[in-house]
Design a protein around this motif. Structure first.
Motif, short mmCIF file in Angstrom:
data_model
loop_
_atom_site.label_atom_id
_atom_site.label_comp_id
_atom_site.label_asym_id
_atom_site.label_seq_id
_atom_site.Cartn_x
_atom_site.Cartn_y
_atom_site.Cartn_z
N GLU B 265 0.81 -1.21 0.00
CA GLU B 265 0.00 0.00 0.00
C GLU B 265 0.85 1.26 0.00
O GLU B 265 0.44 2.29 -0.54
CB GLU B 265 -0.93 0.01 1.21
CG GLU B 265 -2.12 -0.93 1.10
CD GLU B 265 -1.85 -2.36 1.54
OE1 GLU B 265 -0.67 -2.72 1.75
OE2 GLU B 265 -2.82 -3.12 1.66
N ILE B 266 2.03 1.18 0.62
CA ILE B 266 2.89 2.38 0.66
C ILE B 266 3.30 2.75 -0.76
O ILE B 266 3.25 3.90 -1.18
CB ILE B 266 4.14 2.14 1.56
CG1 ILE B 266 3.69 1.80 2.98
CG2 ILE B 266 5.06 3.36 1.54
CD1 ILE B 266 4.81 1.41 3.93
N SER B 267 3.66 1.72 -1.49
CA SER B 267 4.04 1.95 -2.87
C SER B 267 2.85 2.49 -3.67
O SER B 267 3.01 3.38 -4.52
CB SER B 267 4.53 0.63 -3.47
OG SER B 267 4.74 0.77 -4.84
N ALA B 268 1.65 1.98 -3.36
CA ALA B 268 0.47 2.43 -4.10
C ALA B 268 0.26 3.92 -3.94
O ALA B 268 0.09 4.66 -4.92
CB ALA B 268 -0.76 1.66 -3.64
N ILE B 269 0.29 4.40 -2.70
CA ILE B 269 0.04 5.83 -2.49
C ILE B 269 1.22 6.63 -3.08
O ILE B 269 1.03 7.74 -3.61
CB ILE B 269 -0.23 6.19 -1.00
CG1 ILE B 269 -0.68 7.65 -0.83
CG2 ILE B 269 0.95 5.89 -0.11
CD1 ILE B 269 -2.03 7.97 -1.34
N GLY B 270 2.43 6.04 -3.03
CA GLY B 270 3.59 6.69 -3.65
C GLY B 270 3.37 6.90 -5.13
O GLY B 270 3.62 7.99 -5.69
N HIS B 271 2.85 5.87 -5.81
CA HIS B 271 2.56 5.99 -7.24
C HIS B 271 1.55 7.11 -7.49
O HIS B 271 1.67 7.89 -8.43
CB HIS B 271 1.94 4.69 -7.76
CG HIS B 271 2.93 3.65 -8.15
ND1 HIS B 271 3.69 2.95 -7.25
CD2 HIS B 271 3.27 3.16 -9.38
CE1 HIS B 271 4.45 2.09 -7.89
NE2 HIS B 271 4.21 2.19 -9.19
N VAL B 272 0.53 7.15 -6.63
CA VAL B 272 -0.54 8.13 -6.83
C VAL B 272 0.01 9.54 -6.69
O VAL B 272 -0.28 10.43 -7.50
CB VAL B 272 -1.70 7.87 -5.83
CG1 VAL B 272 -2.70 9.01 -5.84
CG2 VAL B 272 -2.39 6.56 -6.18
N ILE B 273 0.83 9.73 -5.66
CA ILE B 273 1.39 11.07 -5.45
C ILE B 273 2.33 11.43 -6.61
O ILE B 273 2.32 12.56 -7.11
CB ILE B 273 2.09 11.16 -4.07
CG1 ILE B 273 1.04 10.99 -2.96
CG2 ILE B 273 2.83 12.48 -3.91
CD1 ILE B 273 1.62 10.82 -1.56
N GLY B 274 3.09 10.43 -7.05
CA GLY B 274 4.00 10.67 -8.20
C GLY B 274 3.23 11.11 -9.42
O GLY B 274 3.59 12.10 -10.08
N ALA B 275 2.16 10.37 -9.71
CA ALA B 275 1.38 10.72 -10.91
C ALA B 275 0.71 12.07 -10.73
O ALA B 275 0.66 12.88 -11.67
CB ALA B 275 0.33 9.64 -11.16
N GLY B 276 0.23 12.34 -9.53
CA GLY B 276 -0.41 13.62 -9.24
C GLY B 276 0.58 14.75 -9.42
O GLY B 276 0.25 15.80 -10.01
N TYR B 277 1.78 14.52 -8.96
CA TYR B 277 2.83 15.53 -9.09
C TYR B 277 3.07 15.82 -10.57
O TYR B 277 3.26 16.96 -10.98
CB TYR B 277 4.11 15.02 -8.42
CG TYR B 277 5.28 15.93 -8.59
CD1 TYR B 277 5.37 17.12 -7.87
CD2 TYR B 277 6.30 15.62 -9.49
CE1 TYR B 277 6.44 17.98 -8.04
CE2 TYR B 277 7.36 16.48 -9.68
CZ TYR B 277 7.43 17.66 -8.95
OH TYR B 277 8.48 18.51 -9.14
N ALA B 278 3.03 14.75 -11.37
CA ALA B 278 3.29 14.90 -12.81
C ALA B 278 2.08 15.47 -13.54
O ALA B 278 2.09 15.60 -14.76
CB ALA B 278 3.67 13.55 -13.40
N GLY B 279 0.99 15.76 -12.81
CA GLY B 279 -0.16 16.41 -13.45
C GLY B 279 -1.21 15.45 -13.95
O GLY B 279 -2.09 15.83 -14.72
N LYS B 280 -1.14 14.20 -13.53
CA LYS B 280 -2.13 13.22 -13.98
C LYS B 280 -3.10 12.91 -12.84
O LYS B 280 -2.71 12.93 -11.68
CB LYS B 280 -1.43 11.92 -14.42
CG LYS B 280 -0.51 12.10 -15.60
CD LYS B 280 -1.28 12.43 -16.86
CE LYS B 280 -0.36 12.56 -18.06
NZ LYS B 280 -1.06 13.10 -19.23
#
Ligand SMILES: Cc1cc2nc3c(=O)[nH]c(=O)nc-3n(C[C@H](O)[C@H](O)[C@H](O)COP(=O)(O)OP(=O)(O)OC[C@H]3O[C@@H](n4cnc5c(N)ncnc54)[C@H](O)[C@@H]3O)c2cc1C
Lengths: 339, 588
Positions: B265-280
């Motif tokens: 789950e930690i990785s999952a939220i990390g992915h989400v924040i990463g994508a959000g940061y990239a504007g997605k």
């Protein structure tokens, strides 16, 4: 801890209920179970004619509410049919594939409709009304029918006629006076009954018999030995009750016309007693058996059967005879209560 | 038209086809114009163990709660159905197999447990299934057929619904299901004497002209996310949220999006924040234990002001807890979980419909307010199936809510510029001039780490202030009933709101002076409306599915008054009857 006794009663009529009450009154700990194939509470059978006619509701039929069973810790299992008894293993086999063990058993399965041999080939066209299960099926048919033929050979048939008259149905009454049940009609009683019925606009014919009965598109055509033809929407048959013992035959429990019991209501198995309409009871004085009939007899016998199973040795006697009014004629009935 | 409001439960073992038959029934009755609220419960274990229950409330009136008591129980497995009998009404009906292969002992047969007053219809489910399909598999369809015959459901039309359900399967599967249904239908028609008064026959509602979708909460969330332009879904499977991932994994790639099943789950939220940061637009969905794991990293979205949508479908806790049971006990962690003062937006839909609308709103708010938005579902809502008016997808202008910097602003770009409403225009990485530092450390307007005495207070205030704007964009709290001089006010949130609403309507019919309020937005808190409601009521009741009264505790400081509570942790949804009983108690 020793396993609790399990007193099982097959039948939820007056015999079964008074047996259950007596068990509970005398043994606070045992499991007491009533099993009945009718999906309805303990009810007054004599009110069925008024019920199918729609003159009274289900609540008026009930003798007592379910809460009584809860209070008394009597398990009431409704709509469940006992198919077979194994008296050696003390197991009941229920139709829905369940085994119920018992330590003591009371058989109180009442009567089923009597069908004269001459009528057996038409059985599928005949309607009966001995219990809730067939009454509930009959009810909508009666409501729908305009014309009804009644093969009447018992007291119940008169009660139905009375009820149907309130519905303004056209009734043909074929009166089986010679094999009347549960009393014998004496002298010119049957002629008088027919005459009185006719006065009430009922076409009544004494001592004719059914020759053929056919059905076409929900219309029944009945031809009699004397050449009469009746066309009606429904043919109901009321020729009395016979002990309901079909499921017992072959089990090892002695039967003849009914379940054979001694004057203490005991069968040939020490822990199995029978009572009420299904029992054929030995009378040491008569040195013969008599068949129990009627509501109050059944209630009395249920109690005695249970008490004797618990160790008493009470002898059963039939109740005194009573007088009943049938369309204006006084009839002496054998133990048939006048409600 | 007579009122119909019947609760049917199909109860079997995993593998008995319990859930699929429940689904067929619900869909079909929905197509017939009935209101449906269905709910499946099933074991966390796999096929061959455990109890499954498909619960459907079918009514020709509006339904708001699943219904506490069952009217008709279909027993596909004796042992499990016996344990379900406690929910059957005193006059309820049991449909059961009266011809199992062997005699059952007294305590193993459901017939042995049926109370007088209840009605049982024995149907030879196994025999008829074997006759129709050559196997025991069709028992569920035989039972549906019998149900249809006994309760006045159109058999021919239902057959078409079964056909449609299995249309993608091979002919053998279709035929065995249809034949099993037909066997059950015909047998019951010929052999069952109906002695109960339940029927759907006389009360078929007029089919509605509105296009209806029959979906559960998880499906609504998944669909809404995709309709909202979801680009990346990252998640780790966990009951009851897994279904969201399953749907997204199937549907998202068709829209050009990406689904990643992460290692945890930690990785999952990390992915989400990463994508959000990239504007997605990105989302994850989890449940209690996974949510705990995510709570630390999720705070990065708050601090670094990155849009992130996190769905938490609550189940019984703590720890692994009760994976397949219902609870509303993650409110505290949703509102306050994580280190520091960590403001976030929390939305809790109260119905399947709102699962859709809250999800679309969550993406919009996350992007606009550049923060973490948590959607709080629960086991019941995730699995609750409703026939809702087909949701309207978000409009084009809602698909991009980012407040972008002007050209002038980009000349000296301050990623965390202190503005009046707290929203700092966000340059998506790659925007010329938009280069900046983003960090989980406290930072200056340019994003440089700063620990001085002025920056942290200013930035903290900014983060709290900016999300206040969400209050005006979220639906206003719903107020049902009189606006003043109310004796009892019921305030509810999440899936409990439907039951509370129904209880209030029923209490009002009984003459009790009671009103109802629910709110979808829980953070920021709609203080003004709830205060107004509170002022109109002499007493306040908060029903919720947790032990400590987490929502009542949130309300309490805002309202400065005593709050009466109805807290339940049975693992089951709270029922309208439970709440009505409490209201009656209070009114006595
Ligand atoms: C329409 C009608 C009118 C009547 N009117 C009068 C009247 O006016 N006066 C009067 O005195 N008597 C009257 N009787 C007769 C009276 O009702 C009976 O004599 C009395 O009910 C007998 O009681 P019982 O307990 O022996 O059996 P019943 O009352 O017949 O009860 C038998 C029970 O056994 C159950 N049963 C049968 N077979 C099975 C099985 N295999 N498994 C499980 N359960 C089974 C049945 O479901 C039922 O519950 C009337 C009867 C009828 C049908």
């Amino acid at each position: 801890m020793p396993k609790k006794d399990h007193y099982v009663i097959i039948g939820n009529g007056p015999a079964g209920n008074s047996a259950a009450d007596a068990f509970r009154a005398n043994d606070k700990d045992a499991r007491v179970t009533i099993i009945s194939d009718e999906a309805f509470s303990f009810f007054y059978r004599h009110k069925l004619p008024q019920f199918v006619a729609g003159n009274i509701g289900e609540d008026d039929l009930k003798v007592r509410p379910y809460s009584v069973y809860k209070e008394q810790n009597i398990r009431l299992r409704l709509g469940q049919c006992v198919d077979r008894i194994d008296p050696e293993e003390k197991i009941l086999y229920l139709r829905h594939m369940e085994k119920v063990g018992y330590t003591k058993l009371v058989i109180a399965t009442g009567g089923s409709p009597r069908i004269l041999p001459s009528l057996t080939s038409f059985e599928k066209h005949l309607r009966f009304m001995t219990g809730y299960n067939n009454a509930i099926k009959l009810m909508p048919e009666i409501q729908k029918a305009k014309t009804i033929t009644i093969l009447g050979g018992d007291l119940i048939s008169f009660e139905l006629v009375k009820a149907l008259r309130t519905m303004k149905k056209k009734i043909f009454f074929i009166f089986y006076s010679k094999c009347f049940w549960p009393v014998e009609l004496t002298g010119n009683m049957s002629a008088k009954i027919c005459a009185n019925m006719k006065k009430k606009n009922i076409e009544a014919y004494a001592d004719d018999t059914v020759e053929t009965l056919t059905e076409k598109g929900n219309l029944y055509t009945l031809k009699t030995a004397s050449g009469r033809t009746f066309k009606s929407d429904l043919v109901c048959c009321f020729l009395g009750l016979v002990p309901n013992i079909g499921y017992i035959i072959g089990s090892g429990i002695d039967t003849e016309r009914g379940v054979l019991v001694n004057e203490f209501m005991q069968t040939n198995y020490k822990d199995i007693y029978a009572c009420g309409d299904c029992a054929q009871i030995y009378d040491p004085k008569l040195k013969d058996y008599w068949i129990s009939i009627g509501w109050s007899n059944a209630g009395l016998q249920g109690k005695i059967a249970a008490m004797n199973l618990l160790g008493s040795s009470k002898v059963v006697k039939p109740l005194p005879k009573s007088i009943r009014d049938v369309v204006g004629i006084k009839i002496q009935t054998s133990w048939w209560d006048h409600f | 038209m007579a009122d119909v409001d019947i609760v049917i439960e199909i109860c079997g073992s995993a593998g008995d086809g319990t859930i699929s038959s429940g689904e067929i029934l619900s869909r079909f009755m929905s197509s017939q114009g009935f209101e449906i609220m269905s709910f499946d419960s099933y074991p966390s274990e796999i096929r061959g163990f455990g109890k499954c229950v498909a619960h459907s409330r079918i009514s020709n009136k509006k339904v708001l709660s699943p219904g506490k008591y069952t009217d008709i129980l279909i027993a596909l497995n004796n042992a499990h159905a016996i344990s379900q009998l406690h929910t059957l009404r005193e006059t309820g009906i049991v449909i059961f197999d009266n011809k199992p292969p062997n005699y059952l002992e007294e305590d193993q047969s459901i017939a042995g447990w049926i109370e007088p007053g209840m009605i049982s219809y024995g149907i030879p489910l196994l025999n008829l299934s074997q006759k129709a399909s050559g196997s025991a598999r069709g028992r569920n369809m035989v039972a549906l057929g019998a149900l249809a015959a006994i309760f006045g459901i159109d058999g021919e039309q239902m057959k078409s619904a079964i056909h449609a359900r299995y249309a993608k399967k091979n002919k053998v599967v279709i035929d065995s299901n249809i034949n099993s249904f037909a066997e059950g239908f015909t047998w019951a028609q010929q052999h069952v004497t109906k002695v109960d008064s339940y029927t759907f026959g006389h009360s078929k509602p007029k089919p509605s002209k509105e296009k209806k979708a029959i979906i559960n909460g998880n499906q609504a969330v998944a669909q809404a996310a995709i309709d909202s332009g979801l680009h990346l879904y990252a998640g780790y499977p966990i009951t009851p949220a897994t279904k969201i991932m399953e749907i997204v994994s199937r549907e998202l790639p068709k829209k050009g999006g990406v689904m990643v099943q992460t290692e945890d789950e930690i990785s999952a939220i990390g992915h989400v924040i990463g994508a959000g940061y990239a504007g997605k637009r990105a989302m994850t969905a989890t449940s209690g234990p996974g949510f705990c794991l995510m709570s630390e990293l999720a705070n990065l979205a708050v601090m670094a002001e990155v849009p992130a949508v996190l769905v938490n479908s609550q189940r019984g806790g703590p720890s692994t807890g009760l994976p397949t049971r219902n609870e509303q006990s993650d409110l505290n962690i949703a509102l306050f979980g994580g280190s520091g003062d960590s403001p976030r937006i929390v939305l809790a839909p109260t119905s399947v419909n709102e699962c859709y609308t809250c999800t679309t709103l969550a993406f919009y708010l996350a992007e606009k307010y550049q923060t973490l938005v948590i959607i709080l579902l629960d086991f019941f809502l995730s699995n609750s199936i409703r026939n809702i008016t087909t949701p309207v997808p978000p409009k084009a202008n809602q698909l991009n809510s980012n407040v972008a910097p002007t050209k002038t602003a980009l000349k000296d770009y301050k990623r965390y510029k202190l503005t009046k409403n707290g929203i700092s225009p966000r340059a998506i990485p790659g925007t010329p001039g938009g280069m900046c530092i983003s960090t989980g450390l406290e930072h200056s307007e340019h994003g440089h780490p700063r620990y001085d005495r002025n920056t942290h207070p200013a930035m903290t205030e900014k983060r709290f202030n900016k999300i206040q704007g969400a209050l005006s964009e979220a639906p206003k709290p719903r107020w049902v009933g009189p606006k003043k001089n109310v004796d009892i006010g019921v305030i509810a949130w999440g899936s409990t709101a439907g039951s509370a609403h129904e209880a209030v309507l029923n209490a009002r019919k009984e003459g009790i002076n009671v009103a109802f309020m629910s709110t979808v937005i829980l953070s920021p808190f709609p203080v003004k409306e709830i205060k107004k409601f509170s002022e109109a009521c002499s007493r306040i009741l908060v029903p919720e599915l947790n032990y400590t009264g987490q929502f009542a505790n949130v309300l309490s400081p805002h309202l400065s008054r005593s709050i009466e509570r109805l807290n339940m942790v049975t693992g089951l949804p709270i029922s309208a009857e439970d709440i009505l009983e409490k209201i009656r108690d209070m009114a006595r």
